[in-house]
Design an enzyme around this catalytic site. Structure first.
Site, PDB file in Angstrom:
ATOM      1  N   ASN A  10     -17.609  -3.793   9.360  1.00 45.35           N
ATOM      2  CA  ASN A  10     -18.197  -4.806   7.946  1.00 45.35           C
ATOM      3  C   ASN A  10     -17.176  -3.848   7.098  1.00 45.35           C
ATOM      4  O   ASN A  10     -17.824  -3.482   6.815  1.00 45.35           O
ATOM      5  CB  ASN A  10     -19.313  -4.502   8.641  1.00 45.35           C
ATOM      6  CG  ASN A  10     -20.581  -5.156   7.264  1.00 45.35           C
ATOM      7  OD1 ASN A  10     -19.794  -5.389   6.352  1.00 45.35           O
ATOM      8  ND2 ASN A  10     -21.742  -5.944   8.053  1.00 45.35           N
ATOM      9  N   LYS A  13     -19.902  -3.287   4.009  1.00 41.78           N
ATOM     10  CA  LYS A  13     -20.245  -1.631   4.425  1.00 41.78           C
ATOM     11  C   LYS A  13     -19.509  -0.966   3.821  1.00 41.78           C
ATOM     12  O   LYS A  13     -19.768  -0.512   3.083  1.00 41.78           O
ATOM     13  CB  LYS A  13     -20.797  -1.265   5.132  1.00 41.78           C
ATOM     14  CG  LYS A  13     -21.945  -2.167   5.698  1.00 41.78           C
ATOM     15  CD  LYS A  13     -22.172  -1.567   7.590  1.00 41.78           C
ATOM     16  CE  LYS A  13     -23.445  -2.254   8.245  1.00 41.78           C
ATOM     17  NZ  LYS A  13     -23.772  -1.418   9.682  1.00 41.78           N
ATOM     18  N   ASP A  69     -26.222   1.691  10.260  1.00 41.97           N
ATOM     19  CA  ASP A  69     -26.719   1.292  10.621  1.00 41.97           C
ATOM     20  C   ASP A  69     -27.885   0.628  10.101  1.00 41.97           C
ATOM     21  O   ASP A  69     -28.949   1.421   9.491  1.00 41.97           O
ATOM     22  CB  ASP A  69     -27.553   1.608  12.301  1.00 41.97           C
ATOM     23  CG  ASP A  69     -28.113   0.357  13.157  1.00 41.97           C
ATOM     24  OD1 ASP A  69     -27.193  -0.339  13.517  1.00 41.97           O
ATOM     25  OD2 ASP A  69     -29.520  -0.835  13.601  1.00 41.97           O
ATOM     26  N   SER A  70     -28.230  -0.765   9.412  1.00 42.39           N
ATOM     27  CA  SER A  70     -28.672  -0.800   8.633  1.00 42.39           C
ATOM     28  C   SER A  70     -29.478  -2.508   8.846  1.00 42.39           C
ATOM     29  O   SER A  70     -29.561  -3.071  10.007  1.00 42.39           O
ATOM     30  CB  SER A  70     -27.707  -1.525   7.409  1.00 42.39           C
ATOM     31  OG  SER A  70     -26.904  -1.319   7.465  1.00 42.39           O
ATOM     32  N   TYR A 156     -28.254 -10.527   3.829  1.00 40.33           N
ATOM     33  CA  TYR A 156     -29.388 -11.020   3.166  1.00 40.33           C
ATOM     34  C   TYR A 156     -29.906 -11.012   2.062  1.00 40.33           C
ATOM     35  O   TYR A 156     -31.083 -11.186   1.346  1.00 40.33           O
ATOM     36  CB  TYR A 156     -30.625 -10.021   3.281  1.00 40.33           C
ATOM     37  CG  TYR A 156     -30.828 -10.890   5.407  1.00 40.33           C
ATOM     38  CD1 TYR A 156     -31.432 -11.921   5.917  1.00 40.33           C
ATOM     39  CD2 TYR A 156     -30.241  -9.788   5.923  1.00 40.33           C
ATOM     40  CE1 TYR A 156     -31.544 -12.508   7.693  1.00 40.33           C
ATOM     41  CE2 TYR A 156     -30.323 -10.388   7.581  1.00 40.33           C
ATOM     42  CZ  TYR A 156     -30.996 -11.387   8.364  1.00 40.33           C
ATOM     43  OH  TYR A 156     -31.285 -11.547   9.817  1.00 40.33           O
ATOM     44  N   ASP A 157     -28.412 -10.455   0.858  1.00 41.17           N
ATOM     45  CA  ASP A 157     -28.969 -10.219  -0.579  1.00 41.17           C
ATOM     46  C   ASP A 157     -29.831 -10.745  -0.835  1.00 41.17           C
ATOM     47  O   ASP A 157     -29.496 -10.714  -2.253  1.00 41.17           O
ATOM     48  CB  ASP A 157     -27.527  -9.666  -1.101  1.00 41.17           C
ATOM     49  CG  ASP A 157     -27.306  -8.871  -0.581  1.00 41.17           C
ATOM     50  OD1 ASP A 157     -28.524  -7.344  -0.369  1.00 41.17           O
ATOM     51  OD2 ASP A 157     -25.546  -7.795  -0.789  1.00 41.17           O
ATOM     52  N   LYS A 177     -26.717  -2.858  -7.793  1.00 33.57           N
ATOM     53  CA  LYS A 177     -27.025  -3.130  -6.288  1.00 33.57           C
ATOM     54  C   LYS A 177     -26.748  -1.550  -5.801  1.00 33.57           C
ATOM     55  O   LYS A 177     -27.497  -0.882  -5.134  1.00 33.57           O
ATOM     56  CB  LYS A 177     -26.357  -3.829  -5.320  1.00 33.57           C
ATOM     57  CG  LYS A 177     -26.891  -4.263  -4.004  1.00 33.57           C
ATOM     58  CD  LYS A 177     -26.211  -4.583  -2.850  1.00 33.57           C
ATOM     59  CE  LYS A 177     -26.531  -4.844  -1.036  1.00 33.57           C
ATOM     60  NZ  LYS A 177     -26.035  -5.151  -0.407  1.00 33.57           N
ATOM     61  N   HIS A 182     -30.753   0.418  -0.322  1.00 31.03           N
ATOM     62  CA  HIS A 182     -30.725   1.330   1.054  1.00 31.03           C
ATOM     63  C   HIS A 182     -29.322   2.315   1.030  1.00 31.03           C
ATOM     64  O   HIS A 182     -29.618   3.337   1.478  1.00 31.03           O
ATOM     65  CB  HIS A 182     -31.569   0.707   1.983  1.00 31.03           C
ATOM     66  CG  HIS A 182     -30.371   0.010   2.316  1.00 31.03           C
ATOM     67  ND1 HIS A 182     -29.961  -1.053   1.330  1.00 31.03           N
ATOM     68  CD2 HIS A 182     -29.473  -0.690   3.055  1.00 31.03           C
ATOM     69  CE1 HIS A 182     -29.113  -2.543   1.438  1.00 31.03           C
ATOM     70  NE2 HIS A 182     -28.502  -2.223   3.265  1.00 31.03           N
ATOM     71  N   ARG A 183     -28.433   1.449   0.905  1.00 28.30           N
ATOM     72  CA  ARG A 183     -27.640   2.192   1.613  1.00 28.30           C
ATOM     73  C   ARG A 183     -26.463   3.060   0.391  1.00 28.30           C
ATOM     74  O   ARG A 183     -26.394   4.354   1.330  1.00 28.30           O
ATOM     75  CB  ARG A 183     -26.461   1.115   1.816  1.00 28.30           C
ATOM     76  CG  ARG A 183     -24.811   1.440   2.228  1.00 28.30           C
ATOM     77  CD  ARG A 183     -23.887   0.940   2.430  1.00 28.30           C
ATOM     78  NE  ARG A 183     -24.072   0.288   3.870  1.00 28.30           N
ATOM     79  CZ  ARG A 183     -24.747  -0.964   3.717  1.00 28.30           C
ATOM     80  NH1 ARG A 183     -24.996  -1.996   2.654  1.00 28.30           N
ATOM     81  NH2 ARG A 183     -25.519  -1.784   5.174  1.00 28.30           N
TER      82      ARG A 183
HETATM   83  P1  ITT Z   1     -21.309  -2.532  12.433  1.00 28.73           P
HETATM   84  O1  ITT Z   1     -21.882  -2.653  13.396  1.00 28.73           O
HETATM   85  O2  ITT Z   1     -19.648  -2.602  12.660  1.00 28.73           O
HETATM   86  O3  ITT Z   1     -21.340  -1.549  11.453  1.00 28.73           O
HETATM   87  P2  ITT Z   1     -23.055  -4.974  11.287  1.00 28.73           P
HETATM   88  O4  ITT Z   1     -22.796  -5.737  10.113  1.00 28.73           O
HETATM   89  O5  ITT Z   1     -22.968  -5.188  12.966  1.00 28.73           O
HETATM   90  O6  ITT Z   1     -21.586  -4.099  11.301  1.00 28.73           O
HETATM   91  P3  ITT Z   1     -25.443  -3.994  11.695  1.00 28.73           P
HETATM   92  O7  ITT Z   1     -25.236  -3.778  12.837  1.00 28.73           O
HETATM   93  O8  ITT Z   1     -26.077  -2.527  11.657  1.00 28.73           O
HETATM   94  O9  ITT Z   1     -24.015  -3.861  10.791  1.00 28.73           O
HETATM   95  O10 ITT Z   1     -26.678  -4.995  10.812  1.00 28.73           O
HETATM   96  C1  ITT Z   1     -26.630  -4.886   9.708  1.00 28.73           C
HETATM   97  C2  ITT Z   1     -26.681  -5.602   9.406  1.00 28.73           C
HETATM   98  O11 ITT Z   1     -28.023  -5.878   8.960  1.00 28.73           O
HETATM   99  C3  ITT Z   1     -25.993  -6.851   8.423  1.00 28.73           C
HETATM  100  O12 ITT Z   1     -25.273  -7.748   9.604  1.00 28.73           O
HETATM  101  C4  ITT Z   1     -26.690  -7.666   6.910  1.00 28.73           C
HETATM  102  O13 ITT Z   1     -27.560  -9.027   7.721  1.00 28.73           O
HETATM  103  C5  ITT Z   1     -28.102  -6.639   6.724  1.00 28.73           C
HETATM  104  N1  ITT Z   1     -27.539  -5.792   6.418  1.00 28.73           N
HETATM  105  C6  ITT Z   1     -27.150  -4.579   5.747  1.00 28.73           C
HETATM  106  N2  ITT Z   1     -27.260  -3.911   4.847  1.00 28.73           N
HETATM  107  C7  ITT Z   1     -27.339  -5.451   3.963  1.00 28.73           C
HETATM  108  C8  ITT Z   1     -27.243  -5.427   2.894  1.00 28.73           C
HETATM  109  O14 ITT Z   1     -27.284  -4.320   1.691  1.00 28.73           O
HETATM  110  N3  ITT Z   1     -27.475  -6.034   1.791  1.00 28.73           N
HETATM  111  C9  ITT Z   1     -27.562  -7.686   3.205  1.00 28.73           C
HETATM  112  N4  ITT Z   1     -28.094  -7.992   3.943  1.00 28.73           N
HETATM  113  C10 ITT Z   1     -27.514  -6.201   4.678  1.00 28.73           C
END
Ligand code: ITT
Length: 198
Positions: A10, A13, A69-70, A156-157, A177, A182-183
């Site tokens: 991603n 991220k 993971d977020s 979801y920002d 931001k 959170h990150r």
């Molecule tokens: P990786 O597993 O490759 O890291 P991913 O996007 O699939 O990528 P996650 O499984 O952790 O990662 O899912 C995180 C999701 O949560 C992400 O796709 C967004 O939909 C949401 N999310 C996480 N952090 C966010 C942020 O800072 N702002 C908005 N949405 C966020």
């Protein structure tokens, strides 16, 4: 200079990590390793999934690895989408699909909470050579707005308004931001740990 591999594909991220960690860190992510397969996210919590990502990648690459993971927890939806945030509207869902589904679920539930309370969570795991060497978490509380606003950020920002702000995360600049997210909170703990003792 600290070398870190982010176990993510991603790019949003990765950009946030780069901005928050600054120049002392050299970062790459799994987009530079196209042959490395998908890591299955079979954990029941953000922490478990962050560990799965970090450990899997650290068995294959020499650098210290960070797994992120977020996701978003909405109280009126009993914590959904939670660990399923990336695929809430199904496999291959876009950010817009996920946002639309979340707003539809809130409308369908006729939530009394106005506006609905929610939080973003980020779990980070550090690993080397297949072993976990640290776990960090960050949370930011806020509310869900009734329609998307703003073009910055990702996921979801556009529908998340952090407590104490009139703007959504997508209406704030990246640097705003990255002060409160959170990150950012999780990364600051990880950065302190790396610089002081790892
Ligand atoms: P990786 O597993 O490759 O890291 P991913 O996007 O699939 O990528 P996650 O499984 O952790 O990662 O899912 C995180 C999701 O949560 C992400 O796709 C967004 O939909 C949401 N999310 C996480 N952090 C966010 C942020 O800072 N702002 C908005 N949405 C966020």
């Amino acid at each position: 200079m600290f070398q870190l591999l982010l176990a993510t594909r991603n790019s949003h991220k990765t950009r946030e990590f780069a901005q928050i960690l600054g120049d002392e860190f050299a970062l790459r992510d799994l987009t530079s390793a196209p042959g490395f397969g998908e890591i299955e996210e079979t954990g029941a919590t953000f922490e478990e999934n962050a560990i799965l990502k970090a450990v899997a990648a650290s068995k294959h690459f020499a650098e210290t690895v960070v797994g992120d993971d977020s996701g978003l927890e909405v109280d009126a939806l009993k914590g959904a989408p939670g660990i399923f945030s990336a695929r809430y509207a199904g496999a291959g869902a876009t950010d817009a699909d996920n946002v639309a589904k979340l707003l539809a679920e809130l409308r369908a539930g006729n939530s009394n909470a106005v506006p609905p309370s929610a939080r973003f969570r980020c779990a980070l795991a550090l690993a080397r050579a297949g072993k976990v060497i640290g776990v960090f978490e960050g949370v930011v509380e806020g509310t869900i707005v009734s329609a998307p606003r703003g073009a910055e950020g990702f996921g979801y920002d556009p529908i998340f308004q952090p407590l104490g702000f009139d703007q959504t995360f997508a209406e704030l600049s990246a640097s705003e931001k990255n002060k409160i997210s959170h990150r950012a909170r999780a990364i600051r703990s990880l950065r302190t740990a790396l610089i002081s003792k790892l």
